[in-house]
Design an enzyme around this catalytic site. Sequence first.
Site, PDB file in Angstrom:
ATOM      1  N   ASP A  69       0.884  -1.163   0.000  1.00 53.61           N
ATOM      2  CA  ASP A  69       0.000   0.000   0.000  1.00 53.61           C
ATOM      3  C   ASP A  69       0.921   1.211   0.000  1.00 53.61           C
ATOM      4  O   ASP A  69       1.622   1.454   0.979  1.00 53.61           O
ATOM      5  CB  ASP A  69      -0.886  -0.022   1.246  1.00 53.61           C
ATOM      6  CG  ASP A  69      -1.790   1.188   1.359  1.00 53.61           C
ATOM      7  OD1 ASP A  69      -1.610   2.161   0.586  1.00 53.61           O
ATOM      8  OD2 ASP A  69      -2.680   1.181   2.225  1.00 53.61           O
ATOM      9  N   ASN A  96       2.151   2.408 -10.812  1.00 47.82           N
ATOM     10  CA  ASN A  96       0.839   2.416 -11.453  1.00 47.82           C
ATOM     11  C   ASN A  96      -0.295   2.784 -10.506  1.00 47.82           C
ATOM     12  O   ASN A  96      -1.342   3.240 -10.951  1.00 47.82           O
ATOM     13  CB  ASN A  96       0.582   1.033 -12.069  1.00 47.82           C
ATOM     14  CG  ASN A  96      -0.841   0.868 -12.543  1.00 47.82           C
ATOM     15  OD1 ASN A  96      -1.262   1.481 -13.522  1.00 47.82           O
ATOM     16  ND2 ASN A  96      -1.612   0.045 -11.828  1.00 47.82           N
ATOM     17  N   TYR A 169      -7.404  15.885  -9.521  1.00 51.01           N
ATOM     18  CA  TYR A 169      -6.684  14.802 -10.197  1.00 51.01           C
ATOM     19  C   TYR A 169      -5.634  15.367 -11.144  1.00 51.01           C
ATOM     20  O   TYR A 169      -4.489  14.903 -11.168  1.00 51.01           O
ATOM     21  CB  TYR A 169      -7.676  13.931 -10.963  1.00 51.01           C
ATOM     22  CG  TYR A 169      -7.035  12.828 -11.780  1.00 51.01           C
ATOM     23  CD1 TYR A 169      -6.573  11.663 -11.168  1.00 51.01           C
ATOM     24  CD2 TYR A 169      -6.899  12.946 -13.160  1.00 51.01           C
ATOM     25  CE1 TYR A 169      -5.992  10.653 -11.913  1.00 51.01           C
ATOM     26  CE2 TYR A 169      -6.314  11.942 -13.917  1.00 51.01           C
ATOM     27  CZ  TYR A 169      -5.867  10.798 -13.289  1.00 51.01           C
ATOM     28  OH  TYR A 169      -5.286   9.791 -14.029  1.00 51.01           O
ATOM     29  N   LYS A 173      -1.485  14.824 -11.106  1.00 53.52           N
ATOM     30  CA  LYS A 173      -0.704  14.273 -12.209  1.00 53.52           C
ATOM     31  C   LYS A 173       0.352  15.270 -12.696  1.00 53.52           C
ATOM     32  O   LYS A 173       1.432  14.870 -13.142  1.00 53.52           O
ATOM     33  CB  LYS A 173      -1.623  13.844 -13.345  1.00 53.52           C
ATOM     34  CG  LYS A 173      -2.473  12.615 -13.004  1.00 53.52           C
ATOM     35  CD  LYS A 173      -1.615  11.418 -12.633  1.00 53.52           C
ATOM     36  CE  LYS A 173      -2.434  10.169 -12.388  1.00 53.52           C
ATOM     37  NZ  LYS A 173      -1.600   8.992 -12.041  1.00 53.52           N
ATOM     38  N   THR A 204     -10.569   0.980 -16.595  1.00 55.13           N
ATOM     39  CA  THR A 204      -9.904   0.571 -15.360  1.00 55.13           C
ATOM     40  C   THR A 204     -10.899   0.676 -14.213  1.00 55.13           C
ATOM     41  O   THR A 204     -12.041   1.094 -14.385  1.00 55.13           O
ATOM     42  CB  THR A 204      -8.698   1.478 -15.038  1.00 55.13           C
ATOM     43  OG1 THR A 204      -9.184   2.772 -14.637  1.00 55.13           O
ATOM     44  CG2 THR A 204      -7.782   1.641 -16.241  1.00 55.13           C
TER      45      THR A 204
END
Length: 258
Positions: A69, A96, A169, A173, A204
């Site tokens: 984790d 990932n 988000y 990134k 996903t």
Amino acid sequence: MSTDKTIVLITGANSGIGLETIVALSKSSPNYHLLLGSRSLERGNVALSQIQSTHGSSLLSPITPIQLDITSLPTIESTKAYLASTFGRLDVLIQNAGVIVTHPCHTLENLRTTFETNVFGAKVVTDELTPLLQKSSNARVIYVSSEQGSITLRLDPEYPYKDVPGTEYKMSKAALNMLAACHRYDFRKWGGKVTSFNPGWCVTNLTGEEGKKMRIEGGARSAEDPAKALVAILEGKREKEAWEDSGILDLDGGVHPW
């Protein structure tokens, strides 16, 4: 154990892009030992059983689930200890694991949750495992990021996805891309290679089951596509793009601007 093989650790590998990359790498060659990172060992074992039942004898490289984790320092430290005692090094780290907050919450909670995994966890994992990467003769780190983190594209009026929501988000990134750039610069001093990778819009579990359904209905690509691109990168088929060109490596070729 498997010290003659290329040791590959993939975080968040019990589903989606991570899982498909494990499968694609295992089917491509017997020369890897693949470590399937998952927040819980139970989920990792379930994923491995799924992989084995679906692909069976076509799997060539061994796969080992490990609990990792990336927001939990004890599991990061235990992973480091396992790698050190079992293999003595790490050759490839594919970061990932990632999240998008979809439930209603305060902006502060959204930011903390998003950055905890997408940025803080990613940096801590790489920093902790760098001594093991330095023992590899061909160390590579791939951050699975997003073109949504490109500041240049965000301000481009012609960018086709300019109206896609998700400021928190996108911020995370953008920060992950800077982390990749910093590590690329720093790792060059000892021969390590680092890249930031755009997997495109694919199916996903990142946004939960409802989000997954929405992606399928919206024509999102299979997670197998970025997995195939990652295999090509590790096979040395995109050396200049991946490790030298400045920008976010795209699954279909070329790089996006930072």
